[in-house]
Design an enzyme around this catalytic site. Structure first.
Site, short mmCIF file in Angstrom:
data_model
loop_
_atom_site.label_atom_id
_atom_site.label_comp_id
_atom_site.label_asym_id
_atom_site.label_seq_id
_atom_site.Cartn_x
_atom_site.Cartn_y
_atom_site.Cartn_z
N LYS A 63 15.14 -21.43 44.30
CA LYS A 63 14.23 -21.97 45.33
C LYS A 63 15.00 -22.28 46.61
O LYS A 63 14.53 -22.03 47.71
CB LYS A 63 13.55 -23.26 44.82
N ASP A 67 15.58 -23.76 38.62
CA ASP A 67 16.74 -22.93 38.93
C ASP A 67 16.40 -21.46 39.17
O ASP A 67 17.18 -20.57 38.83
CB ASP A 67 17.79 -23.04 37.80
N THR A 107 9.78 -32.74 33.05
CA THR A 107 10.27 -33.82 33.89
C THR A 107 9.12 -34.80 34.12
O THR A 107 8.02 -34.59 33.61
CB THR A 107 10.87 -33.27 35.21
N GLY A 118 18.92 -29.32 41.63
CA GLY A 118 20.18 -28.80 42.16
C GLY A 118 19.89 -27.46 42.80
O GLY A 118 19.53 -26.52 42.11
N HIS A 119 19.97 -27.41 44.12
CA HIS A 119 19.64 -26.18 44.84
C HIS A 119 20.90 -25.66 45.53
O HIS A 119 21.50 -26.37 46.33
CB HIS A 119 18.55 -26.43 45.87
N GLN A 150 12.33 -28.70 40.76
CA GLN A 150 11.88 -28.48 39.37
C GLN A 150 10.93 -27.27 39.34
O GLN A 150 11.04 -26.41 40.20
CB GLN A 150 11.23 -29.72 38.77
P1 GDP Z 1 17.04 -23.72 42.49
O1 GDP Z 1 17.25 -24.97 41.72
O2 GDP Z 1 15.73 -23.08 42.19
O3 GDP Z 1 17.27 -23.86 43.96
O4 GDP Z 1 18.13 -22.69 41.96
P2 GDP Z 1 19.70 -22.99 41.69
O5 GDP Z 1 20.40 -23.09 43.00
O6 GDP Z 1 19.88 -24.10 40.73
O7 GDP Z 1 20.11 -21.67 40.89
C1 GDP Z 1 19.96 -20.39 41.45
C2 GDP Z 1 21.32 -19.71 41.47
O8 GDP Z 1 21.14 -18.33 41.73
C3 GDP Z 1 22.22 -20.20 42.59
O9 GDP Z 1 23.56 -20.16 42.15
C4 GDP Z 1 22.01 -19.18 43.71
O10 GDP Z 1 23.13 -19.04 44.56
C5 GDP Z 1 21.82 -17.92 42.90
N1 GDP Z 1 20.94 -16.92 43.49
C6 GDP Z 1 19.75 -17.11 44.12
N2 GDP Z 1 19.19 -15.92 44.41
C7 GDP Z 1 20.02 -14.96 43.94
C8 GDP Z 1 19.97 -13.52 43.90
O11 GDP Z 1 19.03 -12.88 44.35
N3 GDP Z 1 21.03 -12.90 43.31
C9 GDP Z 1 22.10 -13.57 42.80
N4 GDP Z 1 23.08 -12.88 42.23
N5 GDP Z 1 22.17 -14.91 42.82
C10 GDP Z 1 21.14 -15.59 43.37
P1 IMO Z 2 15.75 -27.59 40.08
O1 IMO Z 2 15.05 -28.19 41.27
C1 IMO Z 2 16.24 -27.12 35.80
C2 IMO Z 2 14.94 -30.44 33.24
C3 IMO Z 2 16.05 -31.10 32.48
C4 IMO Z 2 15.29 -31.53 31.22
C5 IMO Z 2 13.93 -31.94 31.77
C6 IMO Z 2 13.76 -33.43 32.01
O2 IMO Z 2 17.21 -27.40 40.29
O3 IMO Z 2 15.05 -26.36 39.64
P2 IMO Z 2 14.72 -35.09 33.85
O4 IMO Z 2 16.14 -35.47 34.18
O5 IMO Z 2 13.99 -34.48 35.00
O6 IMO Z 2 13.96 -36.18 33.20
O7 IMO Z 2 14.87 -33.94 32.72
O8 IMO Z 2 13.79 -31.25 33.00
N1 IMO Z 2 15.13 -30.35 34.71
C7 IMO Z 2 15.52 -29.25 35.34
N2 IMO Z 2 15.90 -28.05 34.87
N3 IMO Z 2 16.20 -27.34 37.12
C8 IMO Z 2 15.80 -28.52 37.63
O9 IMO Z 2 15.63 -28.74 38.95
C9 IMO Z 2 15.46 -29.56 36.72
N4 IMO Z 2 15.07 -30.83 36.86
C10 IMO Z 2 14.84 -31.30 35.62
O10 IMO Z 2 17.09 -30.23 32.18
O11 IMO Z 2 15.11 -30.44 30.38
MG MG Z 3 18.56 -25.83 40.35
#
Ligand code: GDP
Ligand code: IMO
Ligand code: MG
Length: 420
Positions: A15, A12, A234, A39-40, A219
């Site tokens: 990415k 998170d 994971t 979850g992106h 991840q």
């Molecule tokens: P990922 O799993 O690495 O793709 O990240 P996620 O999408 O799960 O979580 C990142 C969150 O941060 C999302 O809600 C994005 O919209 C938000 N985000 C990403 N870059 C920025 C930033 O530079 N500033 C702010 N405020 N939000 C950001």
């Molecule tokens: P993105 O791509 C954050 C974490 C879970 C748990 C551990 C194992 O959005 O960055 P699993 O279901 O994979 O066996 O769970 O890994 N986890 C993540 N945490 N972002 C993710 O993906 C994750 N994918 C798995 O919360 O701690």
């Molecule tokens: Mg994510």
């Protein structure tokens, strides 16, 4: 020719946003490992897209969005995601899925839940069946996408269901009906047929044609099954090695390796987290950064940025550049702390360890920075950033020894500084 985006912490890091940007001029954007535990989030023109399985690069017309052989695919979730994109007028004709990707079955999801129920020390998995599907892959009883179309498919399902039902019966859990699953999965197979292909050949054709390829990490490094904080990880290799095995691309083709991080840190699920702020600071960061899971909606644990862990991530992945998001978010605080070393019983160093006991004996050593960065939304050059932001970013770059290439100044697609 092949650039890579990798998460440097516990996931998170944003990415999706960086991938969305980089895939702009990529001919292929490919997911390498993991499944719908990812979850992106990408914000485009006020619309929020959440991707779990489909490569985020699909938002760019002209980019082939590919699910690589290292991914575990839940076809039901995949079809829902494809249908959702279609209903948002996103072209999905450029979508492909590897014939060698593994298929997540409903019994994998049920097993994930059962195993979590049985564990004394919970991992806090996403319960998407990721671990059990990778278990079957390694144990060689997994079902690959190509198996959905083979004569052997029914036998494979019946065998697996028979074996898994023994476990479910033993613990008093609901069992599965193989014939029902065969019917259900035959429907998914029919839907997905046009998208299934030999993605390894496809990638190498692109490499021969000197086309740009982007590997989308899901991840993150500290969740890596080998290099992360085991067992709180994971079940795949989200680090650089997983990119090669999960796509069929040799190391010599890899160019830039971008490590994505936030200007603070977060973690979902259990496991050690040395800079976690289980206090008002953590709560404030969570609210300012909207730190709630894209996949499970769980509140994310939040804390300061840990440069010891970042240096480790940089080392094991061979990072060539950093992408640092949420600089706007951290800049809303008055004071910012940055972990620059660990103190292990008086020994102050930058040595990271995935050993939970060692980490529990360490105290983070912090440097303090001034916050209040102000509005960053219109800033497009690093040199135009406020002094306080510059000082914070310069220190990160100095201690990690990897140049910052992207600076996130907001959640929207265009809220980014590309460092020249
Ligand atoms: P990922 O799993 O690495 O793709 O990240 P996620 O999408 O799960 O979580 C990142 C969150 O941060 C999302 O809600 C994005 O919209 C938000 N985000 C990403 N870059 C920025 C930033 O530079 N500033 C702010 N405020 N939000 C950001
Ligand atoms: P993105 O791509 C954050 C974490 C879970 C748990 C551990 C194992 O959005 O960055 P699993 O279901 O994979 O066996 O769970 O890994 N986890 C993540 N945490 N972002 C993710 O993906 C994750 N994918 C798995 O919360 O701690
Ligand atoms: Mg994510």
């Amino acid at each position: 020719m092949v650039d890579v985006v990798i998460g440097t912490f516990f996931g998170d890091e944003g990415k999706g946003k960086i991938i969305d940007f980089l895939s702009n001029d990529a001919k292929i954007s490919i997911r390498c490992s993991g499944g719908n535990n990812a979850g992106h989030t990408i914000n485009v023109d006020g619309k929020k897209f959440a991707f779990h399985l489909i490569p985020s690069g699909i938002l760019n017309k002209g980019t082939k969005a590919v699910i690589g052989n290292g991914v575990v695919v839940n076809p039901k979730v995949l079809i829902e995601e494809l249908e959702n994109l279609k209903s948002n007028n996103i072209d999905i004709s450029n979508f492909y899925i590897s014939d060698k990707a593994q298929v997540i079955m409903p019994y994998h999801e049920a097993l994930d839940g059962l195993q979590e129920d049985l564990r004394k020390n919970k991992i806090g998995t996403t319960k998407r069946g990721i671990g059990p599907a990778y278990c079957d892959k390694i144990e060689r009883s997994g079902i690959r996408v190509e198996d959905l179309y083979s004569e052997n498919f029914e036998t494979l399902v019946r065998e697996n269901v028979k074996n898994k039902n023994v476990i479910f019966k033993n613990y008093g859990y609901e069992t599965f009906d193989a014939e029902e699953l065969i019917k259900e999965y035959n429907k998914y197979a029919e839907y997905l047929k046009p998208y299934v292909t030999d993605t390894v050949s496809m990638l190498h054709e692109a490499i021969e044609n000197k086309e740009k390829i982007l590997c989308e990490g899901a991840q993150a490094t500290l969740l890596d099954i080998d290099l992360g904080s085991y067992p709180y990880v994971t079940s795949s290799n989200p680090t650089i090695g997983g990119v090669c095995t999960g796509t069929g691309i040799g190391a010599k083709y890899i160019g830039e390796v971008y490590g994505v991080l936030k200007a603070y840190s977060s973690r979902v699920g259990e496991g050690p987290y040395i800079t976690e702020q289980k206090n008002e600071v953590g709560d404030t960061i969570r609210e300012l950064g909207h730190e709630y899971g894209t996949t499970t909606k769980r509140p994310r644990r939040c804390g300061w940025l840990d440069l010891v862990a970042l240096k480790y991530s940089s080392m094991v992945n061979g990072l060539t550049g950093l992408a640092i998001n949420h600089v706007d978010t951290i800049g809303k605080l008055d004071k910012i702390k940055l972990c620059v070393a660990y103190n292990h019983n008086g020994d102050v160093n930058m040595k990271y360890s995935t050993n939970a006991k060692y980490i529990s004996e360490c105290e983070p050593v912090y440097e303090e920075f001034e916050g209040n960065f102000g509005d960053l939304s219109n800033i497009k050059r690093r040199e135009d950033l406020p002094e306080n932001a510059k000082k914070y970013l310069n220190r990160i770059e100095e201690l990690v020894g990897v140049p910052i290439k992207f600076i996130g100044t907001g959640a929207n697609r265009e809220d980014m500084i590309v460092v020249e």
